[in-house]
Design a protein around this motif. Sequence first.
Motif, PDB file in Angstrom:
ATOM      1  N   GLN A  20       0.815  -1.251  -0.022  1.00  0.00           N
ATOM      2  CA  GLN A  20      -0.131  -0.114   0.023  1.00  0.00           C
ATOM      3  C   GLN A  20       0.872   1.261  -0.112  1.00  0.00           C
ATOM      4  O   GLN A  20       0.734   2.191  -0.747  1.00  0.00           O
ATOM      5  N   PHE A  25      -1.747   1.190  -3.654  1.00  0.00           N
ATOM      6  CA  PHE A  25      -2.994   0.250  -3.518  1.00  0.00           C
ATOM      7  C   PHE A  25      -2.434  -1.191  -3.482  1.00  0.00           C
ATOM      8  O   PHE A  25      -1.192  -1.485  -3.426  1.00  0.00           O
ATOM      9  N   VAL A  26      -3.275  -2.118  -3.188  1.00  0.00           N
ATOM     10  CA  VAL A  26      -2.963  -3.445  -3.177  1.00  0.00           C
ATOM     11  C   VAL A  26      -3.533  -4.273  -4.636  1.00  0.00           C
ATOM     12  O   VAL A  26      -4.775  -4.694  -4.296  1.00  0.00           O
ATOM     13  N   PHE A  55      -6.475   0.501   3.658  1.00  0.00           N
ATOM     14  CA  PHE A  55      -5.827   0.007   2.375  1.00  0.00           C
ATOM     15  C   PHE A  55      -6.872  -0.080   1.296  1.00  0.00           C
ATOM     16  O   PHE A  55      -8.066  -0.205   1.498  1.00  0.00           O
ATOM     17  N   SER A  56      -6.204  -0.177   0.154  1.00  0.00           N
ATOM     18  CA  SER A  56      -7.196  -0.041  -1.006  1.00  0.00           C
ATOM     19  C   SER A  56      -6.979  -1.213  -2.033  1.00  0.00           C
ATOM     20  O   SER A  56      -5.900  -1.397  -1.994  1.00  0.00           O
TER      21      SER A  56
END
Length: 142
Positions: A20, A25-26, A55-56
């Motif tokens: 992240q 982002f993941v 988290f995105s």
Amino acid sequence: MTGISTDKRDTLLAMITEEQRTLGFVSKSSMFSMAQWLGIPVAEVYGVVTFHTFFSVKPQGKHVVRSCKSVPCHLKRSEMVASWIGDYLGVNAGETTPDGRFSFELTNCIGACDQSPAMLVDDVLYGDLNQERVAKILKSFD
């Protein structure tokens, strides 16, 4: 996360946090890699990523604006703050501005109940917000 060891759980959180921080982002491919490396189901990784609001799973704007919607902020009209942010940026919560400068997210708590209503821009906390202050803060990132 039942069924996986505490060591793997700690490692997973560290891996997600680093992804992240690095990419903003993941990605799906990262989640598959993490699951394979740790020997756990991808669903476990996805569950952790989507449980934590910081988290995105999709790319974020250059700056992430998070408006708190927890009870203390709600009691101090956090919905108005969210409205002012959305109006200033021209996007709704969960969206990114067309130029990619800002993503706007609602979150359950940012740990600043004593300064509610509050928001984060990236990692910087802003509290005791009103419409003028929100506009001034966001304008400083232009």
